[in-house]
Design a protein around this motif. Structure first.
Motif, PDB file in Angstrom:
ATOM      1  N   SER A  24       0.843  -1.201   0.000  1.00 37.19           N
ATOM      2  CA  SER A  24       0.000   0.000   0.000  1.00 37.19           C
ATOM      3  C   SER A  24       0.875   1.247   0.000  1.00 37.19           C
ATOM      4  O   SER A  24       2.085   1.188   0.237  1.00 37.19           O
ATOM      5  CB  SER A  24      -0.920  -0.010   1.216  1.00 37.19           C
ATOM      6  OG  SER A  24      -0.149  -0.097   2.395  1.00 37.19           O
ATOM      7  N   LEU A  25       0.245   2.388  -0.270  1.00 38.61           N
ATOM      8  CA  LEU A  25       1.005   3.612  -0.513  1.00 38.61           C
ATOM      9  C   LEU A  25       0.984   4.537   0.702  1.00 38.61           C
ATOM     10  O   LEU A  25      -0.073   4.774   1.286  1.00 38.61           O
ATOM     11  CB  LEU A  25       0.417   4.328  -1.732  1.00 38.61           C
ATOM     12  CG  LEU A  25       0.336   3.444  -2.990  1.00 38.61           C
ATOM     13  CD1 LEU A  25      -0.448   4.146  -4.091  1.00 38.61           C
ATOM     14  CD2 LEU A  25       1.721   3.054  -3.467  1.00 38.61           C
ATOM     15  N   ASP A  26       2.145   5.044   1.037  1.00 36.12           N
ATOM     16  CA  ASP A  26       2.239   5.957   2.174  1.00 36.12           C
ATOM     17  C   ASP A  26       1.966   7.383   1.689  1.00 36.12           C
ATOM     18  O   ASP A  26       2.841   8.228   1.686  1.00 36.12           O
ATOM     19  CB  ASP A  26       3.619   5.828   2.821  1.00 36.12           C
ATOM     20  CG  ASP A  26       3.604   6.327   4.259  1.00 36.12           C
ATOM     21  OD1 ASP A  26       2.496   6.415   4.839  1.00 36.12           O
ATOM     22  OD2 ASP A  26       4.681   6.640   4.791  1.00 36.12           O
ATOM     23  N   LEU A  27       0.725   7.603   1.255  1.00 37.10           N
ATOM     24  CA  LEU A  27       0.318   8.919   0.742  1.00 37.10           C
ATOM     25  C   LEU A  27      -0.649   9.547   1.729  1.00 37.10           C
ATOM     26  O   LEU A  27      -1.453   8.852   2.345  1.00 37.10           O
ATOM     27  CB  LEU A  27      -0.383   8.770  -0.613  1.00 37.10           C
ATOM     28  CG  LEU A  27       0.443   8.286  -1.801  1.00 37.10           C
ATOM     29  CD1 LEU A  27      -0.445   8.046  -3.015  1.00 37.10           C
ATOM     30  CD2 LEU A  27       1.531   9.298  -2.125  1.00 37.10           C
ATOM     31  N   GLY A  28      -0.603  10.862   1.849  1.00 36.84           N
ATOM     32  CA  GLY A  28      -1.545  11.562   2.720  1.00 36.84           C
ATOM     33  C   GLY A  28      -1.157  11.457   4.177  1.00 36.84           C
ATOM     34  O   GLY A  28      -0.220  10.754   4.546  1.00 36.84           O
ATOM     35  N   LYS A  29      -1.936  12.176   5.008  1.00 34.96           N
ATOM     36  CA  LYS A  29      -1.602  12.254   6.437  1.00 34.96           C
ATOM     37  C   LYS A  29      -2.304  11.183   7.251  1.00 34.96           C
ATOM     38  O   LYS A  29      -1.997  10.974   8.415  1.00 34.96           O
ATOM     39  CB  LYS A  29      -2.029  13.617   6.980  1.00 34.96           C
ATOM     40  CG  LYS A  29      -1.324  14.795   6.328  1.00 34.96           C
ATOM     41  CD  LYS A  29      -1.868  16.102   6.916  1.00 34.96           C
ATOM     42  CE  LYS A  29      -1.560  17.280   6.008  1.00 34.96           C
ATOM     43  NZ  LYS A  29      -2.525  18.361   6.155  1.00 34.96           N
ATOM     44  N   GLY A  30      -3.305  10.541   6.667  1.00 34.00           N
ATOM     45  CA  GLY A  30      -4.089   9.573   7.434  1.00 34.00           C
ATOM     46  C   GLY A  30      -3.778   8.144   7.044  1.00 34.00           C
ATOM     47  O   GLY A  30      -2.623   7.722   7.035  1.00 34.00           O
ATOM     48  N   HIS A  31      -4.838   7.385   6.713  1.00 33.57           N
ATOM     49  CA  HIS A  31      -4.653   6.017   6.232  1.00 33.57           C
ATOM     50  C   HIS A  31      -4.378   6.083   4.736  1.00 33.57           C
ATOM     51  O   HIS A  31      -5.272   6.368   3.946  1.00 33.57           O
ATOM     52  CB  HIS A  31      -5.905   5.187   6.504  1.00 33.57           C
ATOM     53  CG  HIS A  31      -6.171   4.976   7.968  1.00 33.57           C
ATOM     54  ND1 HIS A  31      -5.476   4.058   8.712  1.00 33.57           N
ATOM     55  CD2 HIS A  31      -7.012   5.597   8.823  1.00 33.57           C
ATOM     56  CE1 HIS A  31      -5.901   4.104   9.967  1.00 33.57           C
ATOM     57  NE2 HIS A  31      -6.829   5.030  10.065  1.00 33.57           N
ATOM     58  N   GLY A  32      -3.144   5.827   4.339  1.00 30.62           N
ATOM     59  CA  GLY A  32      -2.785   5.853   2.920  1.00 30.62           C
ATOM     60  C   GLY A  32      -3.551   4.777   2.163  1.00 30.62           C
ATOM     61  O   GLY A  32      -4.031   3.803   2.749  1.00 30.62           O
TER      62      GLY A  32
END
Ligand code: HMH
Length: 402
Positions: free
Chosen positions: A242-250
């Motif tokens: 999965s992708l570590d994008l954004g501040k929450g649940h990527g």
């Protein structure tokens, strides 16, 4: 080109990781053409849902009529159905067009925000009766079974309770607290879907990808039980990478299972490219091979798959002989070294005069750690390392020009 057609009946996630966006990415990655009944729009990102706009039920019905008059998918999945009126409209059309439904009883987003109003639960229970299978997570199953799920025993009990009371095939997703274990009952047969512990907070869209892949496999002609096992494997990969994008649940990445295959093929092609270069221009390799010189090459994908030559490259006189074929994930010395040093490309070579000259002139750096060096010496073997095949070819060319 023939493509199976499937349908998603879902809401839009402006963040792109869940909802109909996740469904379409999953369908496409599995070679299935996706049609879409939009049920609503969310203003959403990885950590919040700030607004939900519902599509009027008449417009939902109109979308069904347009799609079913023309593209005629046999399988559909549901996502966000945010009101009982919407659920009733969906039920009417699913029955009218005799669509086999994978019902994902979406209730809350990963951020914890509700995506449906309380009155939907009863309408949802009606729609369940018109479904081929339902895919509640632990939280949704607790509502449907009216009991808590705290361990494997209660997971099984809740699954049986749902199967018995709704008379519908069901898979309850245990989630990370149960190490990814799911429990299913299909036509009375109980099936345990083993997961694996994956330590990540980036699970936005995981439920959508699971139900969408299940629907895609059904559209491709798989039997329900097989489709379920494959969907479990599919979503496990999408979560694992999965992708570590954004501040929450990527977001999970539904493209991963396809990308794994693409990258394996690319690894083969890159090795072929190097071998063609050696055949065209043998001295490029010969300059770094000693008398009994034997070389091999390893190419590692982003997923840790390693392609190498089964036999290697053998020097005889002033020629080279390639001892193929190119194989994936065989255990040999060089593939182990690629993993140990975590390098994209490794070419096993010998210590030659040319190599020492290149080192003395500062053209290449030799080390045992592999950190910031071009050549690694490990357990008596010598490896030229690079970030790509072109990188390796360039290093060899520069060395030859000395
Ligand atoms: C629109 C939409 N559908 C489904 C989910 C559940 O992942 C979500 N977060 N947003």
């Amino acid at each position: 080109m023939i493509r199976p057609v499937a349908m998603t009946i879902a809401g839009s996630d402006s963040g792109g990781g869940a909802g109909l966006q996740a469904d379409l990415k999953t369908f496409t990655s599995l070679g299935v053409f996706g049609t879409v009944i939009v049920t609503g729009l969310t203003a959403q990102n990885t950590y919040s849902v700030t607004k939900v706009l519902e599509v009027p039920p008449e417009f939902i019905e109109a979308q069904f009529d347009a799609v079913m008059a023309d593209l005629k998918p046999k399988y559909a999945k549901t996502g966000m159905l945010s009101s009982s009126k919407i659920i009733d409209a969906v039920r009417k059309k699913v029955v009218e067009y005799n669509i086999s439904l994978v019902l994902d009883p979406v209730m809350v987003a990963k951020s914890g925000a509700p995506l449906v109003t309380e009155d939907t639960v009863n309408a949802l229970k009606e729609l369940i009766k018109n479904s081929l299978i339902i895919t509640p997570n632990k939280y949704e199953a607790e509502k449907l079974a009216e009991m808590k799920i705290i361990d494997i025993t209660s997971l099984k009990e809740a699954t049986r309770k749902i199967y018995d009371s709704f008379k519908v095939n069901v898979v309850v997703k245990g989630g990370s607290s149960l190490n990814g274990l799911d429990y299913a009952i299909i036509d009375g047969k109980e099936i345990e879907l083993k997961g694996e512990p994956i330590n990540t907070k980036n699970t936005h869209g995981s439920g959508d990808v699971f139900s969408a892949s299940l629907t895609a496999y059904l559209a491709k002609g798989e039997k329900l039980e097989n489709a379920l096992l494959k969907a479990k494997e599919y979503v496990t990969l999408a979560i694992k990478y999965s992708l570590d994008l954004g501040k929450g649940h990527g977001p999970v990445d539904p493209f991963v299972p396809a990308d794994i295959i693409i990258q394996r093929e690319n690894a083969r092609q890159e090795i072929e490219k190097l071998l063609w270069e050696f055949e065209r221009d043998p001295s490029l390799l010969l300059q770094v091979l000693d008398e009994n010189g034997k070389a091999n090459v390893a190419y590692m994908t982003d997923y840790g798959d390693v392609a190498t030559l089964a036999g290697g490259v053998i020097k005889y006189l002033d020629k080279i002989k390639i001892d193929g074929p190119i194989l994936l994930n065989i255990k040999n010395e060089i593939s182990e070294k690629a993993k140990q040093f975590n390098k994209k490309v490794l070419l096993s070579i010998s210590i030659t005069k040319k190599l020492l000259e290149a080192s003395e002139k500062g053209l290449i750096k030799i080390s045992e750690s592999g950190i910031n060096s071009d050549v690694i010496i490990s357990e008596g073997k010598v490896y030229l390392v690079g970030d790509s095949i072109s990188d390796i070819i360039n290093k060899l060319r520069r060395m030859r020009e000395l």
